[in-house]
Design a protein around this motif. Structure first.
Motif, PDB file in Angstrom:
ATOM      1  N   ASN A  10      81.854  18.544   5.143  1.00 16.70           N
ATOM      2  CA  ASN A  10      80.695  19.500   3.319  1.00 16.70           C
ATOM      3  C   ASN A  10      79.426  20.053   4.181  1.00 16.70           C
ATOM      4  OD1 ASN A  10      82.376  18.261   1.321  1.00 16.70           O
ATOM      5  ND2 ASN A  10      81.305  16.128   1.259  1.00 16.70           N
ATOM      6  N   GLN A  11      79.052  19.103   5.428  1.00 17.61           N
ATOM      7  CA  GLN A  11      77.632  20.118   5.445  1.00 17.61           C
ATOM      8  C   GLN A  11      78.418  21.859   6.151  1.00 17.61           C
ATOM      9  OE1 GLN A  11      75.792  17.545   8.760  1.00 17.61           O
ATOM     10  NE2 GLN A  11      76.239  15.845   8.109  1.00 17.61           N
ATOM     11  N   LEU A  12      79.764  21.311   6.926  1.00 18.10           N
ATOM     12  CA  LEU A  12      80.176  22.942   7.665  1.00 18.10           C
ATOM     13  C   LEU A  12      80.374  24.283   6.528  1.00 18.10           C
ATOM     14  CD1 LEU A  12      80.278  24.410  10.407  1.00 18.10           C
ATOM     15  CD2 LEU A  12      82.607  23.348  10.417  1.00 18.10           C
ATOM     16  N   GLN A  13      80.685  23.266   6.150  1.00 19.28           N
ATOM     17  CA  GLN A  13      81.527  24.163   4.781  1.00 19.28           C
ATOM     18  C   GLN A  13      79.589  25.027   4.184  1.00 19.28           C
ATOM     19  OE1 GLN A  13      84.516  25.079   3.343  1.00 19.28           O
ATOM     20  NE2 GLN A  13      82.722  26.615   2.428  1.00 19.28           N
ATOM     21  N   ALA A  14      79.221  24.114   3.964  1.00 19.12           N
ATOM     22  CA  ALA A  14      77.122  24.846   3.158  1.00 19.12           C
ATOM     23  C   ALA A  14      76.512  25.624   4.169  1.00 19.12           C
ATOM     24  CB  ALA A  14      76.600  24.018   3.188  1.00 19.12           C
ATOM     25  N   LEU A  15      76.905  25.604   5.980  1.00 14.92           N
ATOM     26  CA  LEU A  15      76.287  26.749   6.553  1.00 14.92           C
ATOM     27  C   LEU A  15      77.570  27.743   6.458  1.00 14.92           C
ATOM     28  CD1 LEU A  15      75.657  23.945   9.839  1.00 14.92           C
ATOM     29  CD2 LEU A  15      73.522  24.828   7.940  1.00 14.92           C
ATOM     30  N   ILE A  16      78.770  27.578   6.479  1.00 11.90           N
ATOM     31  CA  ILE A  16      79.017  28.718   6.623  1.00 11.90           C
ATOM     32  C   ILE A  16      79.106  29.537   5.086  1.00 11.90           C
ATOM     33  CG2 ILE A  16      82.020  29.357   6.578  1.00 11.90           C
ATOM     34  CD1 ILE A  16      80.320  28.496   9.027  1.00 11.90           C
ATOM     35  N   ASP A  17      79.226  29.009   4.104  1.00  8.52           N
ATOM     36  CA  ASP A  17      78.823  29.919   2.878  1.00  8.52           C
ATOM     37  C   ASP A  17      77.927  30.529   3.020  1.00  8.52           C
ATOM     38  OD1 ASP A  17      81.300  28.377   2.143  1.00  8.52           O
ATOM     39  OD2 ASP A  17      79.595  26.758   0.448  1.00  8.52           O
ATOM     40  N   GLN A  18      77.245  30.295   3.941  1.00  9.60           N
ATOM     41  CA  GLN A  18      75.685  31.150   3.891  1.00  9.60           C
ATOM     42  C   GLN A  18      75.780  32.504   5.099  1.00  9.60           C
ATOM     43  OE1 GLN A  18      71.919  29.090   5.111  1.00  9.60           O
ATOM     44  NE2 GLN A  18      72.907  27.071   3.995  1.00  9.60           N
ATOM     45  N   VAL A  19      76.625  32.828   5.407  1.00 12.09           N
ATOM     46  CA  VAL A  19      77.300  33.871   5.937  1.00 12.09           C
ATOM     47  C   VAL A  19      77.511  34.752   5.275  1.00 12.09           C
ATOM     48  CG1 VAL A  19      79.110  34.280   8.443  1.00 12.09           C
ATOM     49  CG2 VAL A  19      77.989  32.345   8.470  1.00 12.09           C
ATOM     50  N   GLU A  20      76.892  35.918   6.585  1.00 11.15           N
ATOM     51  CA  GLU A  20      77.080  37.496   5.641  1.00 11.15           C
ATOM     52  C   GLU A  20      78.155  38.713   6.626  1.00 11.15           C
ATOM     53  OE1 GLU A  20      72.924  38.984   4.911  1.00 11.15           O
ATOM     54  OE2 GLU A  20      72.358  37.205   3.674  1.00 11.15           O
ATOM     55  N   GLU A  21      78.755  39.470   5.311  1.00 17.37           N
ATOM     56  CA  GLU A  21      79.127  40.149   6.434  1.00 17.37           C
ATOM     57  C   GLU A  21      78.827  40.859   7.816  1.00 17.37           C
ATOM     58  OE1 GLU A  21      82.050  40.331   5.674  1.00 17.37           O
ATOM     59  OE2 GLU A  21      82.700  40.404   3.425  1.00 17.37           O
ATOM     60  N   PRO A  22      79.689  40.898   8.435  1.00 17.24           N
ATOM     61  CA  PRO A  22      80.410  41.315   9.286  1.00 17.24           C
ATOM     62  C   PRO A  22      81.398  39.901   9.442  1.00 17.24           C
ATOM     63  CG  PRO A  22      79.754  42.093  10.754  1.00 17.24           C
ATOM     64  CD  PRO A  22      78.430  41.940  10.451  1.00 17.24           C
ATOM     65  N   LEU A  23      80.302  39.348   9.046  1.00 12.40           N
ATOM     66  CA  LEU A  23      81.019  37.592   9.490  1.00 12.40           C
ATOM     67  C   LEU A  23      82.536  37.237   9.058  1.00 12.40           C
ATOM     68  CD1 LEU A  23      78.086  35.404  11.472  1.00 12.40           C
ATOM     69  CD2 LEU A  23      80.218  37.890  12.726  1.00 12.40           C
ATOM     70  N   GLN A  24      81.815  37.230   7.290  1.00 14.15           N
ATOM     71  CA  GLN A  24      82.691  36.908   6.557  1.00 14.15           C
ATOM     72  C   GLN A  24      84.154  37.086   6.644  1.00 14.15           C
ATOM     73  OE1 GLN A  24      82.894  34.307   4.823  1.00 14.15           O
ATOM     74  NE2 GLN A  24      80.828  33.868   4.321  1.00 14.15           N
ATOM     75  N   LYS A  25      83.960  38.476   7.046  1.00 11.86           N
ATOM     76  CA  LYS A  25      85.211  39.383   6.669  1.00 11.86           C
ATOM     77  C   LYS A  25      86.727  39.146   7.904  1.00 11.86           C
ATOM     78  CE  LYS A  25      87.162  44.292   6.535  1.00 11.86           C
ATOM     79  NZ  LYS A  25      87.270  45.830   6.910  1.00 11.86           N
ATOM     80  N   THR A  26      85.352  38.782   9.215  1.00 12.74           N
ATOM     81  CA  THR A  26      86.415  38.110   9.984  1.00 12.74           C
ATOM     82  C   THR A  26      87.172  36.859  10.019  1.00 12.74           C
ATOM     83  OG1 THR A  26      87.079  38.402  12.844  1.00 12.74           O
ATOM     84  CG2 THR A  26      84.497  37.685  11.857  1.00 12.74           C
ATOM     85  N   PHE A  27      85.723  36.050   9.469  1.00  9.86           N
ATOM     86  CA  PHE A  27      86.161  34.408   9.136  1.00  9.86           C
ATOM     87  C   PHE A  27      87.652  34.728   8.419  1.00  9.86           C
ATOM     88  CE2 PHE A  27      85.321  30.677   6.386  1.00  9.86           C
ATOM     89  CZ  PHE A  27      86.061  29.388   7.591  1.00  9.86           C
ATOM     90  N   GLN A  28      87.836  36.023   7.479  1.00  7.43           N
ATOM     91  CA  GLN A  28      88.953  35.625   6.370  1.00  7.43           C
ATOM     92  C   GLN A  28      90.317  35.884   7.448  1.00  7.43           C
ATOM     93  OE1 GLN A  28      88.665  38.616   4.027  1.00  7.43           O
ATOM     94  NE2 GLN A  28      86.732  38.166   3.007  1.00  7.43           N
ATOM     95  N   ASN A  29      90.371  36.789   8.464  1.00  8.66           N
ATOM     96  CA  ASN A  29      91.354  36.458   9.297  1.00  8.66           C
ATOM     97  C   ASN A  29      91.619  35.412   9.927  1.00  8.66           C
ATOM     98  OD1 ASN A  29      92.537  39.189   9.203  1.00  8.66           O
ATOM     99  ND2 ASN A  29      90.831  40.065  10.178  1.00  8.66           N
ATOM    100  N   VAL A  30      90.441  34.359  10.162  1.00  7.58           N
ATOM    101  CA  VAL A  30      90.357  33.179  11.452  1.00  7.58           C
ATOM    102  C   VAL A  30      90.898  32.496   9.657  1.00  7.58           C
ATOM    103  CG1 VAL A  30      89.520  31.893  11.733  1.00  7.58           C
ATOM    104  CG2 VAL A  30      88.810  34.220  12.783  1.00  7.58           C
ATOM    105  N   HIS A  31      90.530  32.143   8.787  1.00  5.01           N
ATOM    106  CA  HIS A  31      91.521  31.060   8.248  1.00  5.01           C
ATOM    107  C   HIS A  31      92.629  31.022   7.003  1.00  5.01           C
ATOM    108  CE1 HIS A  31      89.903  32.623   4.415  1.00  5.01           C
ATOM    109  NE2 HIS A  31      88.192  32.766   4.601  1.00  5.01           N
ATOM    110  N   GLN A  32      92.940  32.346   6.630  1.00  2.04           N
ATOM    111  CA  GLN A  32      93.936  32.884   6.370  1.00  2.04           C
ATOM    112  C   GLN A  32      94.141  32.340   5.234  1.00  2.04           C
ATOM    113  OE1 GLN A  32      96.159  34.590   6.777  1.00  2.04           O
ATOM    114  NE2 GLN A  32      94.507  36.050   8.561  1.00  2.04           N
ATOM    115  N   GLY A  33      93.091  32.009   4.286  1.00  2.00           N
ATOM    116  CA  GLY A  33      92.483  30.928   2.500  1.00  2.00           C
ATOM    117  C   GLY A  33      93.738  29.208   3.685  1.00  2.00           C
ATOM    118  N   HIS A  34      93.114  28.809   4.599  1.00  2.00           N
ATOM    119  CA  HIS A  34      93.472  27.591   4.448  1.00  2.00           C
ATOM    120  C   HIS A  34      91.767  27.521   5.366  1.00  2.00           C
ATOM    121  CE1 HIS A  34      97.273  27.628   3.807  1.00  2.00           C
ATOM    122  NE2 HIS A  34      98.117  28.454   4.644  1.00  2.00           N
TER     123      HIS A  34
END
Length: 328
Positions: A10-34
């Protein structure tokens, strides 16, 4: 998942939710919906410390942006003869899937020579296989089985391991560091087969240096490992070097459709064609250039990793000296 690990997630999710582009875009290629499964991988790599896992993930995302990793699957290694040379000397392939649906990657540790191209080409090839695994193979397996499949199985063939491995330690350390820092916890189990005497000596001293979670993943099997591996996969999924005792991981073992290292194997044909297609789609924006796709090489991910490399080198030297004394 226990309460402590759920809190960390939960802590990590809250921290990652604050990340902005372009990191969010590349994160999508990392998590692939998971997303939860991805965050858990980074948490495991940092002993469930959310702050350290966040730092690791942000550094990995920045590495992806700075090195244009999202574009690497549109950057073919050309000409084809050069790519065939890479495949003939960096022995890796997908032999099939376990009964749980995990991809089974075969790696010819002992017979990989890494002598047909520059270090940059081998690193490019390695990352391309990682990205193809994460963006194509694992999502396809997840869809087929109706559940997230985010890890793989690796069968490491030690056939042919010898003192010349000293020349490969630097490159293997670079590749290992890239994986540890940017693709953590992607391997469910490492099965080691066809281990010669020289491996036994190295493993004895390296094993205590590994973290417990890593030690638990490594299984050294008897001989070619066929009987043990058949407990988790069908015969058709076995790497070619596990199908009969003494077959080894010869680069020329079996036909192209059987030898999962070969560029003629269906896996490598699909990968090669995928990259060519991606490059064609991207060609109108960026013409294809010959030359390797340079990626920044990291330092060893941890002191542990650096110590392991030094220990292996030391053990190989000891083995070399002992053989010279016997020959005298």
């Amino acid at each position: 998942m226990g309460i402590v690990s759920q809190d960390a997630l939960n802590q990590l999710q809250a921290l990652i939710d604050q990340v902005e582009e372009p990191l969010q875009k590349t994160f999508q290629n990392v998590h692939q919906g998971h997303v939860p499964e991805t965050l858990i991988r980074f948490l495991k790599a940092r002993e469930w410390n959310a702050s350290k896992a966040h730092k690791m993930l942000i550094e990995s995302l920045n590495w992806r942006v700075q090195n244009e990793i999202d574009k690497i699957l549109s950057k073919p290694i050309i000409p084809q003869d050069l790519y065939r040379g890479v495949r003939d000397s960096q022995l890796i392939g997908l032999s099939g899937y376990s009964r749980e649906g995990l991809p089974v990657f075969a790696i010819g540790v002992g017979l990989s020579t890494f002598d047909k191209a520059s270090v940059h080409y081998y690193v490019q090839s390695h990352i391309q296989i990682n990205e193809y695994r994460d963006r194509v193979i694992l999502p396809s397996a997840s869809k087929k089985h109706g559940r997230p499949i985010t890890t793989c199985v690796k069968v490491l063939d030690m056939t042919g391991l010898k003192l010349s491995a000293l020349n490969q330690i630097k490159l293997l350390t670079i590749i290992s560091s890239i994986d540890d820092l940017n693709y953590p916890e992607k391997t469910n189990t490492y099965y080691i087969v066809n281990a010669p005497y020289i491996f036994a000596g190295c493993w004895k001293v390296v094993k205590p240096l590994l973290q417990e979670r890593t030690r638990k993943k490594v299984q050294v099997l008897q001989g070619c490992g066929r009987d043990e591996l058949l407990k988790i996969m069908d015969y058709a999924a076995l790497p070619h070097f596990c199908r009969k005792e003494g077959s080894g991981s010869s680069k020329h073992s079996g036909s192209g459709s059987e030898n999962c290292y070969s560029l003629d194997h269906p896996f490598h044909q699909e990968l090669y064609n995928y990259i060519k297609e991606q490059s064609r789609m991207n060609e109108s924006k960026e013409p294809i250039k010959q030359g390797s796709f340079h990626v920044e090489f990291p330092e060893p991910a941890t002191k542990e990793e650096a110590d392991i490399a030094k220990t292996i080198e030391s053990e190989l030297h000891k083995f070399e000296n002992s053989r010279e004394n016997v020959d005298c």
